[in-house]
Design a protein around this motif. Structure first.
Motif, PDB file in Angstrom:
ATOM      1  N   THR A  77     -58.189  10.313 -35.303  1.00 46.74           N
ATOM      2  CA  THR A  77     -58.505   9.675 -34.027  1.00 46.74           C
ATOM      3  C   THR A  77     -57.270   9.544 -33.134  1.00 46.74           C
ATOM      4  O   THR A  77     -57.384   9.252 -31.946  1.00 46.74           O
ATOM      5  N   VAL A  85     -53.064  14.481 -34.824  1.00 45.80           N
ATOM      6  CA  VAL A  85     -53.650  15.821 -35.019  1.00 45.80           C
ATOM      7  C   VAL A  85     -52.606  16.917 -34.759  1.00 45.80           C
ATOM      8  O   VAL A  85     -52.590  17.942 -35.445  1.00 45.80           O
ATOM      9  N   ARG A  86     -51.715  16.666 -33.793  1.00 47.20           N
ATOM     10  CA  ARG A  86     -50.639  17.649 -33.549  1.00 47.20           C
ATOM     11  C   ARG A  86     -49.698  17.728 -34.746  1.00 47.20           C
ATOM     12  O   ARG A  86     -49.299  18.802 -35.167  1.00 47.20           O
ATOM     13  N   ILE A 137     -56.129  22.304 -30.239  1.00 50.00           N
ATOM     14  CA  ILE A 137     -56.880  21.191 -30.832  1.00 50.00           C
ATOM     15  C   ILE A 137     -57.845  20.585 -29.818  1.00 50.00           C
ATOM     16  O   ILE A 137     -57.424  20.058 -28.784  1.00 50.00           O
ATOM     17  N   PRO A 138     -59.162  20.653 -30.099  1.00 52.95           N
ATOM     18  CA  PRO A 138     -60.122  20.019 -29.190  1.00 52.95           C
ATOM     19  C   PRO A 138     -60.080  18.497 -29.339  1.00 52.95           C
ATOM     20  O   PRO A 138     -59.953  17.990 -30.457  1.00 52.95           O
ATOM     21  N   ASN A 139     -60.176  17.809 -28.216  1.00 48.49           N
ATOM     22  CA  ASN A 139     -60.210  16.342 -28.235  1.00 48.49           C
ATOM     23  C   ASN A 139     -61.635  15.878 -27.937  1.00 48.49           C
ATOM     24  O   ASN A 139     -62.097  15.915 -26.807  1.00 48.49           O
ATOM     25  N   MET A 140     -62.326  15.436 -28.993  1.00 50.87           N
ATOM     26  CA  MET A 140     -63.724  15.039 -28.876  1.00 50.87           C
ATOM     27  C   MET A 140     -63.904  13.530 -28.728  1.00 50.87           C
ATOM     28  O   MET A 140     -65.029  13.024 -28.798  1.00 50.87           O
ATOM     29  N   LEU A 141     -62.802  12.809 -28.538  1.00 44.38           N
ATOM     30  CA  LEU A 141     -62.897  11.352 -28.386  1.00 44.38           C
ATOM     31  C   LEU A 141     -63.692  11.017 -27.131  1.00 44.38           C
ATOM     32  O   LEU A 141     -63.543  11.663 -26.090  1.00 44.38           O
ATOM     33  N   PRO A 144     -54.399  11.238 -31.155  1.00 48.21           N
ATOM     34  CA  PRO A 144     -54.093  12.564 -30.591  1.00 48.21           C
ATOM     35  C   PRO A 144     -52.705  13.085 -30.977  1.00 48.21           C
ATOM     36  O   PRO A 144     -52.495  14.302 -31.001  1.00 48.21           O
ATOM     37  N   VAL A 161     -59.362  18.742 -35.453  1.00 49.04           N
ATOM     38  CA  VAL A 161     -60.114  18.207 -34.319  1.00 49.04           C
ATOM     39  C   VAL A 161     -59.736  16.746 -34.119  1.00 49.04           C
ATOM     40  O   VAL A 161     -59.670  15.981 -35.083  1.00 49.04           O
ATOM     41  N   CYS A 162     -59.467  16.381 -32.873  1.00 54.08           N
ATOM     42  CA  CYS A 162     -59.228  14.976 -32.564  1.00 54.08           C
ATOM     43  C   CYS A 162     -60.590  14.307 -32.375  1.00 54.08           C
ATOM     44  O   CYS A 162     -61.325  14.626 -31.437  1.00 54.08           O
ATOM     45  N   ALA A 163     -60.931  13.416 -33.318  1.00 56.34           N
ATOM     46  CA  ALA A 163     -62.263  12.823 -33.299  1.00 56.34           C
ATOM     47  C   ALA A 163     -62.216  11.435 -33.913  1.00 56.34           C
ATOM     48  O   ALA A 163     -61.350  11.142 -34.736  1.00 56.34           O
TER      49      ALA A 163
END
Lengths: 122, 245
Positions: free
Chosen positions: B78, B83-84, A112-116, B80, B100-102
């Motif tokens: 948002t 998302v897992r 999982i990419p973290n784009m924060l 983390p 995607v963590c966003a």
């Protein structure tokens, strides 16, 4: 993280101009099999930045993609298979995505990419 | 076992991640109610913003999987940890989406603009003091600021950017979020809307709204705007009656 997502990710830091594609620094790459669907691939190819995909696949140890996609896809199953594998089956499980302008690293953990962004980057 | 929607016993959990609750069930019920339309819609890209436990995105995939093959599913959160948990829930059901963590869609908005055919959002809609918005962990799943609108009002322009010409949005709201105002705001951006599901629980009056780009904007404004508003206030007064009963 699959390359289909990598192809859609860019660096969102305020003021950054050269934000795409993010360079891949792999630590762990895995392959997960996905059903082959030529119609989906033909739909997606128009939306894909080809160079970003080719470079992404190379950095993940798969150098098989041609520099340019063939002009007719219909009869070219061997090409579509390579495209399918690169786009949907290669997974960056651990590693980083690096902004081409600032060098800022976005981590990828458990796929999982973290784009924060940090507060001072927004 | 029905494979139509996600199974609660397979949904992963964590104390910092919002568990499937009445609002999640109402949203999935709305997707079920609209399933025939969704199949006909034939989406190529579907996305959940704020996927939390993963219950909703997993249900959406299971709902469409047999009839609509070759869909690209995306989920963001948002948190983390969330998302897992989303990914664990997807894996437990043997389905896949790109997670995607966003913050809403940071990093995706540029390249994904105009490409998403279906977006589902169960936003943080609970009216709270403004300082609670944007706190880390589970608070990010519910803290909605003034009228519960702070995050919703940030999400809507992103949704407008991401949706394709034929794009649809399903949004969870409360009556206390002033949903009629949300619908009018979206109307100005060219979207028609309707209530797919209304549900009163002990704590809240939930509305699941569906928005779509109205191809015939002019006639829509002339003909169905008053009708829609009348319909909306009728629905709202029904909810109010239930509340005071």
């Amino acid at each position: 993280m699959r390359l289909i997502v990598h192809n859609m990710l860019s660096c969102n830091i305020r003021g950054v101009v050269n934000k795409f594609p993010l360079r891949i620094e792999p630590e762990k790459v895995i392959v997960k099999e996905v059903d082959f669907n030529p119609d989906f691939l033909k739909h997606m190819i128009a939306k894909i930045d080809w160079k970003a995909l080719v470079d992404g696949a190379r950095s993940m140890g798969y150098p098989e993609l041609p520099d340019h996609p063939p002009t007719t896809l219909e009869s070219d199953e061997s090409f579509l298979r390579k495209f399918h594998h690169s786009l949907l089956e290669l997974n960056l499980e651990e590693g980083s995505l690096v902004c081409p302008e600032t060098g800022r690293k976005f981590s990828v953990n458990k796929g999982i990419p973290n784009m924060l962004l940090h507060e001072d980057e927004v | 076992m029905s494979s139509r929607i996600a199974s609660i016993r397979l949904v992963s959990s964590h104390r910092e991640v919002y568990e499937p609750c009445d609002d999640s069930f109402a949203l999935v019920d709305a997707l079920l109610a609209d399933r025939t339309n969704l199949i006909e819609h034939n989406p190529k890209v579907c996305m959940e913003i704020g996927s939390g436990s993963g219950y909703v995105i997993t249900s959406l995939i299971l709902l469409l999987k047999n009839e609509v093959p070759g869909v690209h599913y995306l989920a963001t959160d948002t948190n983390p940890i969330a998302v897992r948990v989303t990914k664990e829930t997807l894996e437990a059901h043997g389905v896949d989406a790109d997670v995607v963590c966003a913050d809403i869609a940071t990093g995706l908005d540029k390249r994904l603009a105009g490409s998403v055919d279906v977006i589902v959002v169960n936003p943080p809609y609970v009216p709270t003091p403004e300082y609670e918005v944007g706190m880390e962990g589970i608070a990010s799943a519910w803290a909605g600021g003034e009228n519960g609108r702070t995050v919703i009002d940030k999400i809507l322009p992103v949704v407008d950017l991401l949706l394709s010409d034929k794009g649809w949005l399903y949004l969870v709201t409360l009556t206390s979020n002033f949903p009629e105002e949300i619908c009018l705001m979206m109307r100005k951006k060219g979207y028609a809307s309707r209530i797919v599901v209304q549900r009163s629980t002990e704590e809240e009056n939930l509305l699941i709204l569906k928005f779509w780009r109205d191809q015939d904007e002019v006639s829509h404004k002339e003909i169905s705007s008053p009708t829609f508003l009348a319909h909306f206030s009728r629905s709202l007064s029904l909810l109010m009656e239930k509340r005071w009963r």
